[in-house]
Enzyme design. Sequence first.
Site, PDB file in Angstrom:
ATOM      1  N   SER A   1       0.850  -1.204   0.000  1.00 38.89           N
ATOM      2  CA  SER A   1       0.000   0.000   0.000  1.00 38.89           C
ATOM      3  C   SER A   1       0.880   1.247   0.000  1.00 38.89           C
ATOM      4  O   SER A   1       0.402   2.351  -0.258  1.00 38.89           O
ATOM      5  CB  SER A   1      -0.924   0.006   1.219  1.00 38.89           C
ATOM      6  OG  SER A   1      -0.169  -0.146   2.402  1.00 38.89           O
TER       7      SER A   1
ATOM      8  N   ASP B   1       5.408  -7.333   2.166  1.00 37.62           N
ATOM      9  CA  ASP B   1       4.600  -7.684   0.998  1.00 37.62           C
ATOM     10  C   ASP B   1       5.490  -7.948  -0.198  1.00 37.62           C
ATOM     11  O   ASP B   1       6.388  -7.151  -0.505  1.00 37.62           O
ATOM     12  CB  ASP B   1       3.700  -6.489   0.636  1.00 37.62           C
ATOM     13  CG  ASP B   1       2.245  -6.740   0.954  1.00 37.62           C
ATOM     14  OD1 ASP B   1       1.842  -7.909   1.071  1.00 37.62           O
ATOM     15  OD2 ASP B   1       1.520  -5.751   1.096  1.00 37.62           O
TER      16      ASP B   1
ATOM     17  N   LYS C   1       4.559 -11.706   2.605  1.00 37.07           N
ATOM     18  CA  LYS C   1       3.114 -11.898   2.391  1.00 37.07           C
ATOM     19  C   LYS C   1       2.847 -11.979   0.890  1.00 37.07           C
ATOM     20  O   LYS C   1       3.412 -11.192   0.119  1.00 37.07           O
ATOM     21  CB  LYS C   1       2.310 -10.742   3.009  1.00 37.07           C
ATOM     22  CG  LYS C   1       0.815 -10.815   2.675  1.00 37.07           C
ATOM     23  CD  LYS C   1      -0.044  -9.983   3.593  1.00 37.07           C
ATOM     24  CE  LYS C   1      -0.115  -8.528   3.263  1.00 37.07           C
ATOM     25  NZ  LYS C   1      -0.678  -8.218   1.940  1.00 37.07           N
TER      26      LYS C   1
ATOM     27  N   GLU D   1      -0.440 -12.414  -2.033  1.00 37.03           N
ATOM     28  CA  GLU D   1      -1.886 -12.363  -2.260  1.00 37.03           C
ATOM     29  C   GLU D   1      -2.314 -13.571  -3.096  1.00 37.03           C
ATOM     30  O   GLU D   1      -1.662 -13.897  -4.092  1.00 37.03           O
ATOM     31  CB  GLU D   1      -2.269 -11.085  -3.013  1.00 37.03           C
ATOM     32  CG  GLU D   1      -2.059  -9.827  -2.192  1.00 37.03           C
ATOM     33  CD  GLU D   1      -2.528  -8.567  -2.901  1.00 37.03           C
ATOM     34  OE1 GLU D   1      -3.200  -8.657  -3.948  1.00 37.03           O
ATOM     35  OE2 GLU D   1      -2.206  -7.478  -2.396  1.00 37.03           O
TER      36      GLU D   1
ATOM     37  N   GLU E   1      -9.190  -9.651   3.531  1.00 33.60           N
ATOM     38  CA  GLU E   1      -9.497  -8.238   3.246  1.00 33.60           C
ATOM     39  C   GLU E   1     -10.863  -8.094   2.567  1.00 33.60           C
ATOM     40  O   GLU E   1     -11.240  -8.909   1.707  1.00 33.60           O
ATOM     41  CB  GLU E   1      -8.404  -7.646   2.329  1.00 33.60           C
ATOM     42  CG  GLU E   1      -8.686  -6.194   1.974  1.00 33.60           C
ATOM     43  CD  GLU E   1      -7.494  -5.428   1.413  1.00 33.60           C
ATOM     44  OE1 GLU E   1      -6.384  -5.981   1.323  1.00 33.60           O
ATOM     45  OE2 GLU E   1      -7.714  -4.245   1.074  1.00 33.60           O
TER      46      GLU E   1
HETATM   47  O1  KIV Z   1      -0.417  -3.389   1.466  1.00 33.60           O
HETATM   48  C1  KIV Z   1      -1.010  -3.387   2.560  1.00 33.60           C
HETATM   49  O2  KIV Z   1      -0.922  -2.434   3.342  1.00 33.60           O
HETATM   50  C2  KIV Z   1      -1.827  -4.540   2.883  1.00 33.60           C
HETATM   51  C3  KIV Z   1      -2.796  -4.401   4.003  1.00 33.60           C
HETATM   52  C4  KIV Z   1      -3.926  -3.565   3.548  1.00 33.60           C
HETATM   53  C5  KIV Z   1      -3.242  -5.707   4.531  1.00 33.60           C
HETATM   54  O3  KIV Z   1      -1.742  -5.553   2.245  1.00 33.60           O
END
Ligand code: KIV
Length: 270
Positions: free
Chosen positions: A50, A88, A118, A120, A187
């Site tokens: 994000s 991420d 992480k 997706e 989410e």
């Molecule tokens: O990128 C991010 O901040 C996220 C959260 C919204 C879980 O993946």
Amino acid sequence: MSAIRPVKRRTIRDIRAAKGKAPVVCLTAHSAPVAAVLDRHCDLILVGDSLGMVVYGFQSTLPVTLDMMIAHAGAVVRGSTRALVVVDMPFATYHESPEQAFRNAARVMVETGAQAVKLEGGVEMAPTIRFLTERGIPVMGHIGLLPQSVNAQGGFRTQGRDAEAARRLVEDARAVEAAGAFCMVIEGTVETVARDITEVVAIPTIGIGASVACDGQVLVTDDLIGLFADFTPKFVRRYGEVGKAIEEAVAAYASDVRERRFPGPEHVVG
Ligand code: KIV
């Protein structure tokens, strides 16, 4: 002589063990000073992609690169000592093959010192999650609304609205768990489905726009402190107005400079 800062971070065992005992607290950070504040209050710090929107001003997370994530994740790891740091994997750095995912995730782990990555995706991403976890890279899953699939999902839409969509989400959650993820973000998903998933999986679910039924919660810090005001999703509660505080401080400085009230005699050096 230099002092070595003792580091006793949360582990993936601690996070797994929290299921059914205590809600898991997670927020995003992209810099060392913000990570230092979060570290005193959070179990998990997520270096979320994000940052593409809240730091770099992109319209989505898609333009975020691995090098950007590595630079910010390194700062977050240096700014924290207690929380478990998850990074991420950005769009297109793990979709091609499990081998591509491993190469890039290994770079993240080695170059930042973070404890997990992480990814997706649900059923379709399970073989990749398994490939990483079997090779020593802890993975946090992410199902439901997938910001990196904004084009494929037709916008940022609430997930799990009908019986078939709900069934597929439960399947995603089971696949992510079976592949070895230590927890998963859910989410933008309706409460009944988030509750069902939380009941059927043995790992913690971390909700964002997925209700209090989840085992923990995550928000984008810039949203909750009122720093990113371009768009506030319905599921965000604002706990601060940092954007307004910055505006007031900068306006006061500009006015002092123009009126020659700053610098004062106390700021003169030499
Ligand atoms: O990128 C991010 O901040 C996220 C959260 C919204 C879980 O993946």
